[in-house]
Design a protein around this motif. Sequence first.
Motif, PDB file in Angstrom:
ATOM      1  N   MET A 298     -36.294 -17.508 -65.485  1.00 21.15           N
ATOM      2  CA  MET A 298     -36.091 -16.228 -64.831  1.00 21.15           C
ATOM      3  C   MET A 298     -36.222 -16.419 -63.321  1.00 21.15           C
ATOM      4  O   MET A 298     -37.046 -17.193 -62.866  1.00 21.15           O
ATOM      5  CB  MET A 298     -37.124 -15.222 -65.340  1.00 21.15           C
ATOM      6  N   ASP A 299     -35.421 -15.760 -62.589  1.00 25.27           N
ATOM      7  CA  ASP A 299     -35.407 -15.787 -61.123  1.00 25.27           C
ATOM      8  C   ASP A 299     -34.967 -17.126 -60.541  1.00 25.27           C
ATOM      9  O   ASP A 299     -35.188 -17.392 -59.366  1.00 25.27           O
ATOM     10  CB  ASP A 299     -36.768 -15.377 -60.541  1.00 25.27           C
ATOM     11  N   THR A 300     -34.351 -17.975 -61.351  1.00 29.02           N
ATOM     12  CA  THR A 300     -33.860 -19.249 -60.832  1.00 29.02           C
ATOM     13  C   THR A 300     -32.689 -19.043 -59.879  1.00 29.02           C
ATOM     14  O   THR A 300     -32.388 -19.939 -59.086  1.00 29.02           O
ATOM     15  CB  THR A 300     -33.429 -20.180 -61.979  1.00 29.02           C
ATOM     16  N   ASP A 301     -32.058 -17.867 -59.929  1.00 37.46           N
ATOM     17  CA  ASP A 301     -30.970 -17.570 -58.996  1.00 37.46           C
ATOM     18  C   ASP A 301     -31.458 -17.618 -57.547  1.00 37.46           C
ATOM     19  O   ASP A 301     -30.704 -17.944 -56.640  1.00 37.46           O
ATOM     20  CB  ASP A 301     -30.335 -16.208 -59.294  1.00 37.46           C
ATOM     21  N   LEU A 302     -32.731 -17.358 -57.341  1.00 37.82           N
ATOM     22  CA  LEU A 302     -33.293 -17.375 -55.987  1.00 37.82           C
ATOM     23  C   LEU A 302     -33.313 -18.784 -55.396  1.00 37.82           C
ATOM     24  O   LEU A 302     -33.201 -18.950 -54.180  1.00 37.82           O
ATOM     25  CB  LEU A 302     -34.711 -16.803 -55.992  1.00 37.82           C
ATOM     26  N   ASP A 303     -33.446 -19.791 -56.255  1.00 40.07           N
ATOM     27  CA  ASP A 303     -33.527 -21.173 -55.782  1.00 40.07           C
ATOM     28  C   ASP A 303     -32.260 -21.609 -55.051  1.00 40.07           C
ATOM     29  O   ASP A 303     -32.325 -22.446 -54.149  1.00 40.07           O
ATOM     30  CB  ASP A 303     -33.781 -22.121 -56.960  1.00 40.07           C
ATOM     31  N   ALA A 304     -31.122 -21.052 -55.414  1.00 40.00           N
ATOM     32  CA  ALA A 304     -29.845 -21.463 -54.820  1.00 40.00           C
ATOM     33  C   ALA A 304     -29.451 -20.611 -53.611  1.00 40.00           C
ATOM     34  O   ALA A 304     -28.433 -20.876 -52.980  1.00 40.00           O
ATOM     35  CB  ALA A 304     -28.746 -21.394 -55.875  1.00 40.00           C
ATOM     36  N   MET A 305     -30.255 -19.621 -53.278  1.00 40.82           N
ATOM     37  CA  MET A 305     -29.892 -18.727 -52.175  1.00 40.82           C
ATOM     38  C   MET A 305     -30.309 -19.292 -50.829  1.00 40.82           C
ATOM     39  O   MET A 305     -31.366 -19.913 -50.697  1.00 40.82           O
ATOM     40  CB  MET A 305     -30.557 -17.356 -52.364  1.00 40.82           C
ATOM     41  N   SER A 306     -29.464 -19.027 -49.852  1.00 40.36           N
ATOM     42  CA  SER A 306     -29.800 -19.409 -48.470  1.00 40.36           C
ATOM     43  C   SER A 306     -30.824 -18.415 -47.931  1.00 40.36           C
ATOM     44  O   SER A 306     -31.092 -17.373 -48.540  1.00 40.36           O
ATOM     45  CB  SER A 306     -28.544 -19.355 -47.600  1.00 40.36           C
TER      46      SER A 306
END
Length: 90
Positions: A1-9
Amino acid sequence: MDTDLDAMSREQLVAEVRRLRGGIRKHRDSSGQELCWHHPALWALLPERTDPVPVVPAWPQFMEGCLKYRQSLDKQAPDAPRSSERFKED
């Protein structure tokens, strides 16, 4: 969960924080009868797309919960302004 944050600038993260803060503020600033409503717009701020169906209490238990909620406002916000405005449907 919230792994989408890891790829954000950094810029994307700042934009996400602003979007989430806006949604939280909108909910926080609810007042009057708006406090009693189902809030799918707040939950829609999350990245996972689910459409949870709430468990709805039977009327007597629901009204008991409404009374408890209103009583808690008397304790938690005793100096908040009071309104006698009646509910209006859109």
